[in-house]
Design a protein around this motif. Structure first.
Motif, mmCIF file in Angstrom:
data_model
loop_
_atom_site.group_PDB
_atom_site.id
_atom_site.type_symbol
_atom_site.label_atom_id
_atom_site.label_comp_id
_atom_site.label_asym_id
_atom_site.label_seq_id
_atom_site.Cartn_x
_atom_site.Cartn_y
_atom_site.Cartn_z
ATOM 1 N N GLU A 168 64.348 28.101 41.181
ATOM 2 C CA GLU A 168 65.796 28.244 41.037
ATOM 3 C C GLU A 168 66.303 29.500 41.744
ATOM 4 O OE1 GLU A 168 63.960 26.945 38.675
ATOM 5 O OE2 GLU A 168 64.958 25.030 38.344
ATOM 6 N N TYR B 204 68.038 29.731 46.096
ATOM 7 C CA TYR B 204 69.376 29.852 46.678
ATOM 8 C C TYR B 204 69.807 31.318 46.761
ATOM 9 C CZ TYR B 204 72.461 31.051 42.795
ATOM 10 O OH TYR B 204 73.104 31.728 41.821
ATOM 11 N N VAL B 205 69.334 32.138 45.805
ATOM 12 C CA VAL B 205 69.667 33.568 45.842
ATOM 13 C C VAL B 205 68.999 34.208 47.059
ATOM 14 C CG1 VAL B 205 69.576 35.739 44.557
ATOM 15 C CG2 VAL B 205 69.756 33.589 43.326
ATOM 16 N N GLY C 120 71.396 31.828 37.817
ATOM 17 C CA GLY C 120 71.625 30.385 37.941
ATOM 18 C C GLY C 120 71.778 29.747 36.584
ATOM 19 N N ILE C 121 72.201 28.492 36.594
ATOM 20 C CA ILE C 121 72.475 27.822 35.325
ATOM 21 C C ILE C 121 71.178 27.601 34.529
ATOM 22 C CG2 ILE C 121 72.392 25.438 36.209
ATOM 23 C CD1 ILE C 121 74.999 26.701 33.743
ATOM 24 N N ASP D 81 73.541 22.627 41.360
ATOM 25 C CA ASP D 81 74.456 23.660 40.892
ATOM 26 C C ASP D 81 74.315 24.972 41.678
ATOM 27 O OD1 ASP D 81 76.459 23.572 38.729
ATOM 28 O OD2 ASP D 81 75.583 25.510 38.291
ATOM 29 N N SER D 82 74.003 24.827 42.945
ATOM 30 C CA SER D 82 73.963 26.029 43.800
ATOM 31 C C SER D 82 74.842 25.743 45.027
ATOM 32 C CB SER D 82 72.536 26.315 44.252
ATOM 33 O OG SER D 82 72.139 25.359 45.199
ATOM 34 N N ASN D 83 74.909 26.713 45.916
ATOM 35 C CA ASN D 83 75.728 26.503 47.124
ATOM 36 C C ASN D 83 74.905 25.966 48.290
ATOM 37 O OD1 ASN D 83 77.978 27.453 45.870
ATOM 38 N ND2 ASN D 83 77.607 29.579 46.448
ATOM 39 N N ALA E 280 75.993 32.624 38.109
ATOM 40 C CA ALA E 280 76.199 32.407 39.549
ATOM 41 C C ALA E 280 75.703 31.006 39.934
ATOM 42 C CB ALA E 280 75.430 33.470 40.330
ATOM 43 N N PRO E 281 76.136 30.418 41.022
ATOM 44 C CA PRO E 281 77.170 30.906 41.920
ATOM 45 C C PRO E 281 78.576 30.522 41.457
ATOM 46 C CG PRO E 281 76.158 28.957 42.842
ATOM 47 C CD PRO E 281 75.467 29.200 41.556
ATOM 48 N N ASN E 282 78.718 29.439 40.718
ATOM 49 C CA ASN E 282 80.061 29.064 40.282
ATOM 50 C C ASN E 282 80.051 28.506 38.865
ATOM 51 O OD1 ASN E 282 78.712 26.792 41.101
ATOM 52 N ND2 ASN E 282 79.821 26.645 43.018
#
Lengths: 365, 180
Positions: free
Chosen positions: A2, A5-6, B96-97, A39-41, B60-62
């Protein structure tokens, strides 16, 4: 996973090209990977899961992937798995970050600029080059510090059980890399630290994994060892076993681990025969502080060789006993020796290689 | 090569997890406001924070977020989830979630989550430490011991938090959090 993405965001990337083998997808690992990016970009530019896993990275597939990378507007690369998947990912990275033909960059330190962000997700497989600064494409060797993965992901969910044979072979490649990386006189403590931990993890966990291939802890420890062995190995030229193993594997198509596994104890014995010293730290890595202190200084070399020999024997029929058994052609020994000497940048001589190959022909008694 | 065989894969949303975390953040935010009025230790911790203190705890991120800060009168207040027009002095970001779910289902304590590199803090470290201590106390008020033990670094002994303070505080925090 997870965190990927960071890490990508920190390198200003958000659209990776993901490479994997068919086996990785069949084991459900790509699905887990995709879910980890929910749920990430991060938008996966494309997921290419048709890399041949235990084959070499070939130029036609590489060209296709370069085309895919550009067509999708990707800005980074993620490789899931090991062996040719990572080699191919590194090849694509060289091709998309530089101009001209990729084969122009074969050799040592020919890449002059930073490549695109590259993340390696381990599945517990080890071909020896995943975490290192080298890649093999069409049997050509590419070496550059820019080829190191920017991030190595070791996630319990992705490290799955393999066959006993594959575990033994992968571990032998990593063990060879780790032992040979700390067997040079001009070593540094950081390198030794990585190599010693890798040796210790393999020694303590491989037999357990061979007995029980599903062991989560054992497989994770081995994956850690492979990653550390690759890093430590990148700082020195390849040794005699690694170079010969690669040369034989390249010619015969046999797995590298098989070739290196039985050559390793033989090479140590060969060095003792030549009155070359073997560093006591090898025993330290194998047995830890207490075991190391219990053995008198003069016996440390012989004890480490005995332990290693015993360790390889304990793997039973998983590794071959001689080159004769592997049906390697004896008339090709000179060619193997020449290739090995070249690859090791003259760290080993052709004469030494020939001597070791002659011993290995009859093999372990 | 047929490029269309390998399409783009956009990330999906995790609505249920997001909703769960949003509810938990709302409860924690309201409970922090309530605890600052009920419990002397929480009150003391907040009193050391600057006058314009505003905490943003978010995913994050949203993902969902919550704001807790001091109003013009110096009273601690839950200020909703919307970041518009707010100037935070302490930004605590859960990476993150999935990491947030681990924290808010109490599978990981705040200290363990920090050591596992799941939090990014922008702002004064002193303030962040104070908030972590406050969060621990709020969790002690909100949850039964068996769950709180998983969520906090050390569950307080009787000598550190008397049963009277704990149970009276719990009742008052619940009443204030859901009514006032």
């Amino acid at each position: 996973m997870e965190h990927i993405y960071v890490e990508l965001a920190s390198m200003d990337a958000r659209k990776p090209l993901v490479l994997a083998s068919r086996q990785v997808t069949e084991r459900g690992l790509t699905k887990k990977f995709i879910k980890s990016l929910y749920d990430s970009n991060v938008v996966i530019g494309s997921l290419y899961d048709e890399v041949y896993p235990y084959h070499y990275a070939c130029i036609s597939q590489l060209n296709d992937l370069v085309e895919l990378f550009k067509a999708r507007g990707c800005d980074s690369i993620i490789a899931i798995g090991g062996g040719s998947v990572v080699d191919l990912a590194k090849g694509v990275n060289i091709a998309v970050s530089n101009s001209g033909n990729i084969m122009d960059y074969a050799g040592t330190n020919t890449i002059q600029k930073r490549l695109k962000p590259f993340i390696y997700v381990s599945t517990g497989h080890c071909g020896g080059t995943e975490t290192s600064n080298e890649a093999y494409i069409e049997n050509r060797r590419f070496v550059s510090d820019f080829l190191f993965p920017d991030v190595i992901i070791l996630d319990n969910r992705m490290i799955t059980a393999r066959t006993r044979q594959r575990a033994a072979e992968a571990s032998m490649v990593a063990l060879t890399a780790a032992i040979e990386s700390c067997a040079v006189p001009y070593n540094n403590p950081m390198n030794d630290l990585y190599a010693n931990v890798a040796i210790n993890f393999i020694y303590e966990n491989l037999l357990g994994v061979v007995k029980k291939p599903g062991s989560k802890t054992g497989n994770l420890a081995l994956a850690n060892a492979y990653a550390m062995a690759g890093i430590s190995f990148s700082n020195i030229p390849p040794g005699i076993v690694y170079s010969l193993g690669i040369a034989i594997a390249r010619d015969t198509g046999l797995p590298r681990g098989q070739c290196m596994g039985f050559l390793l104890p033989l090479s140590l014995e060969h060095r003792v025969m030549k009155n070359e010293s073997i560093r006591g730290e090898l025993l330290y890595a194998l047995l830890g502080t207490e075991g190391y202190c219990r053995v008198p200084e003069k016996d440390r070399t012989s004890t480490s060789i005995t332990i290693l020999r015993q360790f390889v024997n304990d793997l039973g029929g998983l590794l071959p006993k001689s080159l004769k058994e592997m049906r390697v052609n004896k008339y090709k020994f000179e060619e193997y020796a020449r290739q090995a000497s070249e690859m090791s940048m003259k760290r080993v001589t052709q004469k030494d290689c020939m001597q070791l190959l002659d011993i290995a022909w009859e093999g372990i008694a | 090569m047929n490029i269309d065989r390998y399409p783009e894969i956009p990330p999906k949303d995790k609505f249920i997890k997001k909703a769960y975390v949003a509810i938990m953040l709302w409860i924690v935010g309201r409970a922090m406001q309530a605890a600052s009025r009920v419990d002397p230790v929480v009150k003391e911790e907040f009193s050391h924070l600057r006058d314009n203190f505003l905490l943003r705890l978010w995913v994050a991120p949203n993902g969902p977020s919550m704001f807790v800060g001091k109003d013009k009168n110096g009273k601690v207040k839950y200020m909703g989830w919307n970041p518009r027009g707010k100037k935070t002095t302490l930004d605590m970001q859960i990476k993150g979630i999935e990491q947030a779910v681990l924290m808010f289902t109490f599978q990981e304590s705040t200290a363990v989550a920090t050591s596992n590199d799941r939090l990014i803090v922008s702002g004064d470290l002193d303030d962040a430490c104070a908030i972590v201590r406050i969060l621990d106390i709020v969790e002690i008020f909100l949850l039964p011991k068996i769950i709180t033990k998983l969520a906090v670094k050390r569950y307080p002994k009787w000598s550190q938090m008397s049963p009277l303070r704990k149970y009276v505080g719990r009742v008052l925090v619940y009443i204030r959090a859901f009514t006032v």
